[in-house]
Design an enzyme around this catalytic site. Structure first.
Site, mmCIF file in Angstrom:
data_model
loop_
_atom_site.group_PDB
_atom_site.id
_atom_site.type_symbol
_atom_site.label_atom_id
_atom_site.label_comp_id
_atom_site.label_asym_id
_atom_site.label_seq_id
_atom_site.Cartn_x
_atom_site.Cartn_y
_atom_site.Cartn_z
ATOM 1 N N LYS A 1 0.747 -0.754 0.131
ATOM 2 C CA LYS A 1 -0.088 0.005 0.634
ATOM 3 C C LYS A 1 1.009 1.002 -0.081
ATOM 4 O O LYS A 1 1.449 1.705 1.035
ATOM 5 C CB LYS A 1 -0.621 0.137 1.088
ATOM 6 C CG LYS A 1 -1.760 0.890 1.148
ATOM 7 C CD LYS A 1 -2.999 1.283 2.645
ATOM 8 C CE LYS A 1 -2.081 2.627 3.683
ATOM 9 N NZ LYS A 1 -1.996 4.060 2.386
ATOM 10 N N GLY B 1 7.144 3.698 9.237
ATOM 11 C CA GLY B 1 6.214 5.305 9.332
ATOM 12 C C GLY B 1 6.032 5.727 10.672
ATOM 13 O O GLY B 1 7.307 5.221 11.429
ATOM 14 N N SER B 2 5.418 5.990 11.301
ATOM 15 C CA SER B 2 5.346 7.125 12.621
ATOM 16 C C SER B 2 5.250 5.741 14.140
ATOM 17 O O SER B 2 4.642 4.708 13.397
ATOM 18 C CB SER B 2 3.911 7.427 13.291
ATOM 19 O OG SER B 2 2.686 6.760 13.701
ATOM 20 N N THR B 3 5.805 5.765 14.771
ATOM 21 C CA THR B 3 6.097 5.031 16.609
ATOM 22 C C THR B 3 4.102 5.062 16.562
ATOM 23 O O THR B 3 3.743 3.268 17.214
ATOM 24 C CB THR B 3 6.494 5.339 17.222
ATOM 25 O OG1 THR B 3 8.076 5.345 16.784
ATOM 26 C CG2 THR B 3 6.763 4.506 18.578
ATOM 27 N N VAL C 1 1.615 5.297 14.740
ATOM 28 C CA VAL C 1 0.740 3.855 14.185
ATOM 29 C C VAL C 1 0.967 2.087 13.951
ATOM 30 O O VAL C 1 1.287 1.562 13.836
ATOM 31 C CB VAL C 1 1.171 4.066 12.607
ATOM 32 C CG1 VAL C 1 0.631 3.379 11.934
ATOM 33 C CG2 VAL C 1 0.430 5.557 12.197
ATOM 34 N N GLY C 2 2.790 2.620 14.089
ATOM 35 C CA GLY C 2 3.330 1.281 14.311
ATOM 36 C C GLY C 2 3.249 0.365 15.622
ATOM 37 O O GLY C 2 2.502 -0.655 15.320
ATOM 38 N N GLU D 1 10.258 0.094 10.727
ATOM 39 C CA GLU D 1 11.108 0.981 10.713
ATOM 40 C C GLU D 1 9.989 2.445 11.450
ATOM 41 O O GLU D 1 9.630 3.038 10.209
ATOM 42 C CB GLU D 1 11.544 1.503 9.759
ATOM 43 C CG GLU D 1 12.848 2.309 9.775
ATOM 44 C CD GLU D 1 13.092 2.803 9.611
ATOM 45 O OE1 GLU D 1 12.628 3.856 10.208
ATOM 46 O OE2 GLU D 1 12.283 3.612 7.976
ATOM 47 N N CYS E 1 13.284 9.764 8.990
ATOM 48 C CA CYS E 1 13.148 9.331 10.113
ATOM 49 C C CYS E 1 14.151 9.324 11.204
ATOM 50 O O CYS E 1 14.224 9.331 12.703
ATOM 51 C CB CYS E 1 12.452 7.906 10.337
ATOM 52 S SG CYS E 1 13.475 6.425 8.658
ATOM 53 N N GLU F 1 9.144 13.829 18.115
ATOM 54 C CA GLU F 1 9.379 14.064 16.205
ATOM 55 C C GLU F 1 9.270 14.401 16.068
ATOM 56 O O GLU F 1 7.750 14.331 15.802
ATOM 57 C CB GLU F 1 9.474 12.452 16.283
ATOM 58 C CG GLU F 1 9.573 12.076 14.524
ATOM 59 C CD GLU F 1 10.191 11.465 13.630
ATOM 60 O OE1 GLU F 1 10.484 10.466 12.660
ATOM 61 O OE2 GLU F 1 8.875 10.375 14.329
#
Length: 496
Positions: free
Chosen positions: A187, A240-242, A244-245, A263, A297, A394
């Site tokens: 995606k 992506g972001s932590t 969303v991770g 990552e 990042c 961040e």
């Protein structure tokens, strides 16, 4: 709405795929929805692409599963390598088009985008070379059994890529997955879908069988969530972001306990000692934070400078930053283009305001650049304290903070005072200092006398809340294989 459209960029006119690439065909989404992608340079729509929802994800997964079971598993490793080599060659042949798409959709400077394409083809070529070199071991345990291991493909991989390096992250994910014999549903980021779709058309030309690579455009909360929770996806990879991770990790655990690599974000320390070559250090510190508009990042956003050169460093760094050309990404001398979206622009400006409100000193920048597009001036804060929001969170933009330190022990403690651990850098002419500090920093990558030097041969990933697993290098192959042990009892004649 059509499945393709002719798009004009300042450097090239090309035919842009707009549909979902599923099972070797360009199709519309089941729900018939589309969404616009915005040009961050002028804030105007570029084009609308077809949107994937959960039903489309399911269709793509079924195509990937069928390809895995009936086509890709029977393709020899050498054949997979040849196809990846062809895909890499096609990236090189289409470099002008791919770079123009990145600059149009993402806003990065065209010169930087061309570097991204070169690194993308290099990554694909690197993993093409690995395709026929993945093997297990024979293990001698006794005289009665023959034991060996197999490194088998995981199966269907769901891959969710970010908007800051759209095509490079596409290659980072596709390369090791295909080399090890997996099939994928990838995606693209909803802010930057165009280059990933164009790359899908190159998969066809490279001879990659239908269903092996499926590329969809959609939103994280719908298509992304469907990938993370899908019961027939064996592994999910996310950059992506932590925040969303965490949701992806939870969804993977609650569904079929699929393998996960993440990552994620960073708040990386960039440390400059008194004995550093100051001109060299300033050049790399500038590149470390302002490269890719600060949308990186591993950006070196926390800059620690030893007291003996602190005042000199700040003045020289301000002078160097003033030379960064901010403007049209298609202009030859542009270094920094616009931020990717209105949302990201507003987020960064809110952090700049927070820094000002907290009492930090704006050494340079701190405002919008121009009156059109999502441009932000390169911004340097000083007189910051560790508890300030701009030092803890961040920002993901062209904003950094500079702090003074006295001793090596002090800066190691300061550098490690973060929930993140993606990257760090040390600038010194003393090899002993470089090794001691590098070994003491809790980060997945530490650069010495440089910054943002990434190579597809070298693993990349984070400690702490910066992620799980590794991208790139031989290490990435581990994420896409699973180990099977086979133990054969030898014939009765051996047992008397």
């Amino acid at each position: 709405m059509s499945l393709t459209a002719k798009i004009e960029t300042p450097s090239i006119t090309y035919e842009q795929p707009l549909g979902l690439y599923i099972d070797g065909k360009w199709v519309k989404g089941v729900e018939g929805k589309t969404f616009e992608t915005i040009n961050p340079t002028d804030e105007k729509p570029i084009i609308a692409v077809h949107e994937a929802g959960p039903e489309d994800v399911d269709i793509a997964v079924k195509a990937a599963r069928n390809a895995f079971n009936n086509v890709w598993r029977t393709t020899t490793p050498s054949e997979r390598g040849i196809m990846l080599h062809k895909l890499a060659d096609l990236f090189d042949e289409h470099v002008d088009t791919l770079a123009a798409i990145e600059s149009l959709d993402n806003g990065k400077a065209l010169s930087m985008a061309k570097v991204d394409i070169s690194l993308s083809s290099g990554c694909l070529r690197y993993y093409a070379g690995w395709a026929d070199k993945i093997h297990g071991k024979t293990i001698d345990t006794d005289h009665e059994t023959f034991n060996y291991t197999r490194h088998e493909a995981v199966g269907v991989c769901g891959q969710i890529i970010p908007w800051n390096f759209p095509l490079l992250m596409w290659a980072w994910k596709i390369g090791p997955a295909l080399a090890t014999g997996n099939t994928v549903v990838i995606k693209t980021a909803e802010q930057t879908p165009l280059s990933g779709l164009y790359a899908a058309s190159l998969c066809e030309k490279a001879g990659i069988p239908a269903g092996v690579v499926n590329v969809i455009s959609g939103f994280g909360k719908t298509a992304g969530a469907a990938i993370a929770s899908h019961m027939d996806i064996d592994k999910v990879a996310f950059t992506g972001s932590t925040v969303v991770g965490r949701t992806i990790l939870q969804a993977a655990a609650k569904s079929n306990l699929k393998k996960v690599t993440l990552e994620l974000g960073g708040k990386s320390p960039n440390i400059v000692f008194n004995d550093a070559n100051i001109d060299n250090a300033i050049s790399w510190v500038n590149f470390g934070i302002f490269f890719n508009h600060g949308q990186c990042c591993c950006a070196g956003s926390r800059i620690y400078v030893q007291s003996g050169i602190y005042d000199k460093f700040i003045q020289a760094f301000k002078e160097r930053t003033s030379k960064n050309k901010v403007g049209d990404p298609f202009a030859a001398d542009t270094f920094q283009g616009p931020q990717v979206s209105q949302l990201q622009f507003d987020r960064i400006m809110a952090y700049i305001k927070a820094g000002k409100d907290a009492g930090a000193t704006v050494e340079t920048g701190g405002a919008r650049h121009g009156d059109k597009g999502y441009f932000i001036e390169p911004t340097i804060f000083s007189n910051v304290s560790p508890d300030m929001k701009i030092m803890q969170e961040e920002i993901f933009g062209p904003v950094c903070s500079i702090s003074k330190f006295e001793t090596e022990d002090d800066v190691i403690k300061m550098g490690n005072e973060s929930t993140y651990g993606l990257a760090a850098a040390v600038h010194t002419t003393d090899l002993n200092t470089a090794i001691r500090v590098s070994n003491s920093l809790k980060a997945g990558t530490v650069w010495v006398n440089c910054y943002n030097m990434l190579s597809y041969q070298v693993p990349f990933g984070g400690f702490k809340e910066s992620g799980l697993g590794r991208e790139l290098g031989k290490y990435a192959l581990q994420n896409y294989t699973q180990i099977k042990s086979v133990r054969i009892r030898l014939g009765d004649a051996l047992f008397g």
